[in-house]
Scaffold this active site. Structure first.
Site, PDB file in Angstrom:
ATOM      1  N   HIS A  28       0.842  -1.209   0.000  1.00 36.15           N
ATOM      2  CA  HIS A  28       0.000   0.000   0.000  1.00 36.15           C
ATOM      3  C   HIS A  28       0.874   1.255   0.000  1.00 36.15           C
ATOM      4  O   HIS A  28       0.572   2.232  -0.695  1.00 36.15           O
ATOM      5  CB  HIS A  28      -0.882   0.034   1.253  1.00 36.15           C
ATOM      6  CG  HIS A  28      -1.878  -1.075   1.336  1.00 36.15           C
ATOM      7  ND1 HIS A  28      -1.852  -2.030   2.318  1.00 36.15           N
ATOM      8  CD2 HIS A  28      -2.941  -1.382   0.543  1.00 36.15           C
ATOM      9  CE1 HIS A  28      -2.856  -2.866   2.153  1.00 36.15           C
ATOM     10  NE2 HIS A  28      -3.531  -2.508   1.078  1.00 36.15           N
ATOM     11  N   GLY A 138      -2.993  -2.269  -7.031  1.00 32.51           N
ATOM     12  CA  GLY A 138      -1.880  -3.209  -7.184  1.00 32.51           C
ATOM     13  C   GLY A 138      -2.199  -4.299  -8.194  1.00 32.51           C
ATOM     14  O   GLY A 138      -3.339  -4.755  -8.305  1.00 32.51           O
ATOM     15  N   GLU A 139      -1.156  -4.720  -8.915  1.00 31.98           N
ATOM     16  CA  GLU A 139      -1.332  -5.806  -9.890  1.00 31.98           C
ATOM     17  C   GLU A 139      -1.534  -7.157  -9.207  1.00 31.98           C
ATOM     18  O   GLU A 139      -1.887  -8.125  -9.868  1.00 31.98           O
ATOM     19  CB  GLU A 139      -0.113  -5.880 -10.817  1.00 31.98           C
ATOM     20  CG  GLU A 139      -0.134  -4.818 -11.884  1.00 31.98           C
ATOM     21  CD  GLU A 139       1.073  -4.883 -12.802  1.00 31.98           C
ATOM     22  OE1 GLU A 139       1.974  -5.718 -12.560  1.00 31.98           O
ATOM     23  OE2 GLU A 139       1.122  -4.081 -13.743  1.00 31.98           O
ATOM     24  N   GLN A 144      -9.117  -7.928 -10.517  1.00 30.43           N
ATOM     25  CA  GLN A 144      -9.789  -6.708 -10.053  1.00 30.43           C
ATOM     26  C   GLN A 144      -9.365  -5.517 -10.911  1.00 30.43           C
ATOM     27  O   GLN A 144     -10.192  -4.713 -11.361  1.00 30.43           O
ATOM     28  CB  GLN A 144      -9.423  -6.465  -8.586  1.00 30.43           C
ATOM     29  CG  GLN A 144      -9.780  -5.093  -8.060  1.00 30.43           C
ATOM     30  CD  GLN A 144      -9.521  -4.972  -6.561  1.00 30.43           C
ATOM     31  OE1 GLN A 144     -10.278  -5.490  -5.775  1.00 30.43           O
ATOM     32  NE2 GLN A 144      -8.476  -4.279  -6.161  1.00 30.43           N
ATOM     33  N   VAL A 167       4.226  -5.798  -4.889  1.00 34.28           N
ATOM     34  CA  VAL A 167       5.386  -5.700  -3.988  1.00 34.28           C
ATOM     35  C   VAL A 167       5.502  -7.038  -3.262  1.00 34.28           C
ATOM     36  O   VAL A 167       4.510  -7.578  -2.766  1.00 34.28           O
ATOM     37  CB  VAL A 167       5.214  -4.541  -2.990  1.00 34.28           C
ATOM     38  CG1 VAL A 167       6.397  -4.471  -2.027  1.00 34.28           C
ATOM     39  CG2 VAL A 167       5.077  -3.216  -3.738  1.00 34.28           C
ATOM     40  N   LEU A 175       2.940  -9.288  -0.962  1.00 33.03           N
ATOM     41  CA  LEU A 175       2.423  -8.693   0.270  1.00 33.03           C
ATOM     42  C   LEU A 175       0.903  -8.604   0.183  1.00 33.03           C
ATOM     43  O   LEU A 175       0.341  -8.245  -0.845  1.00 33.03           O
ATOM     44  CB  LEU A 175       3.027  -7.307   0.485  1.00 33.03           C
ATOM     45  CG  LEU A 175       4.552  -7.257   0.650  1.00 33.03           C
ATOM     46  CD1 LEU A 175       4.987  -5.888   1.148  1.00 33.03           C
ATOM     47  CD2 LEU A 175       5.066  -8.351   1.596  1.00 33.03           C
ATOM     48  N   SER A 177      -2.652  -8.039   3.098  1.00 34.57           N
ATOM     49  CA  SER A 177      -3.096  -7.861   4.485  1.00 34.57           C
ATOM     50  C   SER A 177      -3.442  -9.214   5.104  1.00 34.57           C
ATOM     51  O   SER A 177      -3.329  -9.404   6.308  1.00 34.57           O
ATOM     52  CB  SER A 177      -4.322  -6.955   4.523  1.00 34.57           C
ATOM     53  OG  SER A 177      -4.017  -5.728   3.901  1.00 34.57           O
TER      54      SER A 177
HETATM   55  O1  PAF Z   1      -8.060  -4.120  -3.356  1.00 34.50           O
HETATM   56  C1  PAF Z   1      -8.684  -3.788  -2.340  1.00 34.50           C
HETATM   57  O2  PAF Z   1      -8.129  -3.561  -1.264  1.00 34.50           O
HETATM   58  C2  PAF Z   1     -10.203  -3.663  -2.417  1.00 34.50           C
HETATM   59  O3  PAF Z   1     -10.736  -4.618  -3.265  1.00 34.50           O
HETATM   60  C3  PAF Z   1     -10.664  -2.246  -2.800  1.00 34.50           C
HETATM   61  C4  PAF Z   1     -10.218  -1.882  -4.201  1.00 34.50           C
HETATM   62  C5  PAF Z   1     -10.136  -1.249  -1.804  1.00 34.50           C
HETATM   63  C6  PAF Z   1     -12.184  -2.180  -2.794  1.00 34.50           C
HETATM   64  O4  PAF Z   1     -12.711  -2.476  -1.542  1.00 34.50           O
END
Ligand code: PAF
Length: 272
Positions: A28, A138-139, A144, A167, A175, A177
């Site tokens: 992030h 991020g890729e 998404q 990353v 990485l 969460s």
């Molecule tokens: O990638 C994420 O962390 C989530 O899918 C996002 C884009 C913040 C939407 O909740």
């Protein structure tokens, strides 16, 4: 928030935006750094979006650490944090069903019904409140990113979607969460995802797609306690699964696996 962005723009400052669900890590912070490079003002959002979880336990256990995240954002030079309550962000929301084309018909789509509709709905809401010029993703969440680019084009969103490289930890683990929920032993086992992608990278274009898939399945099977959900090769732009390389110079290998309590995903661009 929209007024804050409007004022920045009136003053001739562009706004970069990093949407997140919090539990911030170096990935992030890299997105924040990239946004800072291109924009005078940077906003980060933290919102654990219930619409994109199809597993209640995953939603409840998603790490939440707003105070620590807020400190990290300060240190990273982020100008504003948008951390709305559900009632604010989703006030009057009539969830919209977007035409995702065939983009959620494979990879994460079948395993997580409704997930991408939830992502697109929340990103639309976040954009509505933040009104950024560009948003950084991020890729690692390749599907998404592909989907958001598709929807942004289709819906004529004015915001530009920027993709940024994954990353990784020094041992290659992407990485995420969710990594925080792995025990030390599981964390070690999780490196098999990147190992498998590296095997695919070494074999790509010189072996058949089926041979690559077989080698990857074997690599993951050799790591007890890791259950492969899917592995496959896809077209770089559409993420359509491929049975052969054709004359492409660029493809993507995608993988998902369950490691202990956590489902992890990763991907790698493959070059001819
Ligand atoms: O990638 C994420 O962390 C989530 O899918 C996002 C884009 C913040 C939407 O909740």
């Amino acid at each position: 928030m929209a007024e804050w962005s409007a004022r920045a723009r009136r003053e001739g400052r562009s706004v970069g935006f990093v949407p997140t669900m919090g539990a911030l890590h170096e990935g992030h912070l890299d997105l924040i750094a990239r946004a800072r490079k291109d924009h005078a003002k940077v906003v980060c959002s933290i919102f654990v979006n219930p619409l994109q979880f199809n597993n209640l336990e995953d939603l409840e256990r998603y790490p939440r650490q707003l105070e620590q995240d807020s400190k990290l954002l300060d240190e990273a030079g982020c100008d504003a944090l948008f951390a709305p309550q559900v009632e604010t962000l989703f006030a009057d929301l009539q969830p919209h069903t977007y035409d995702l084309g065939r983009l959620d018909g494979h990879w994460e789509g079948p395993s997580r019904p409704g997930h991408f509709q939830g992502v697109v709905n929340v990103v639309e809401r976040l954009f509505h409140f933040v009104r950024p010029d560009e948003a950084f993703f991020g890729e690692k969440d390749r599907q998404q990113l592909t989907l958001l680019r598709h929807i942004a084009r289709q819906e004529h969103w004015p915001e530009r979607i920027v993709g940024c490289p994954t990353v990784r930890a020094v041992d290659g683990l992407a990485l995420s969460s969710r990594n925080a929920r792995l025990s030390p032993a599981e964390r070690q086992k999780a490196t098999v995802l990147f190992k498998a992608l590296t095997v695919a990278g070494a074999m790509a274009f010189r072996h058949t797609v089926q041979e690559v898939e077989e080698a990857v399945r074997e690599t993951v099977a050799n790591e007890p306690g890791v259950q492969l959900d899917y592995f496959g090769i896809a077209d770089h732009d559409t993420l359509e699964p491929l049975m052969d390389w054709g004359d492409r110079d660029l493809t993507v290998a995608l993988i998902a696996a369950q490691v202990g309590p956590v489902r992890l995903i990763d991907n790698l661009t493959l070059w001819r």
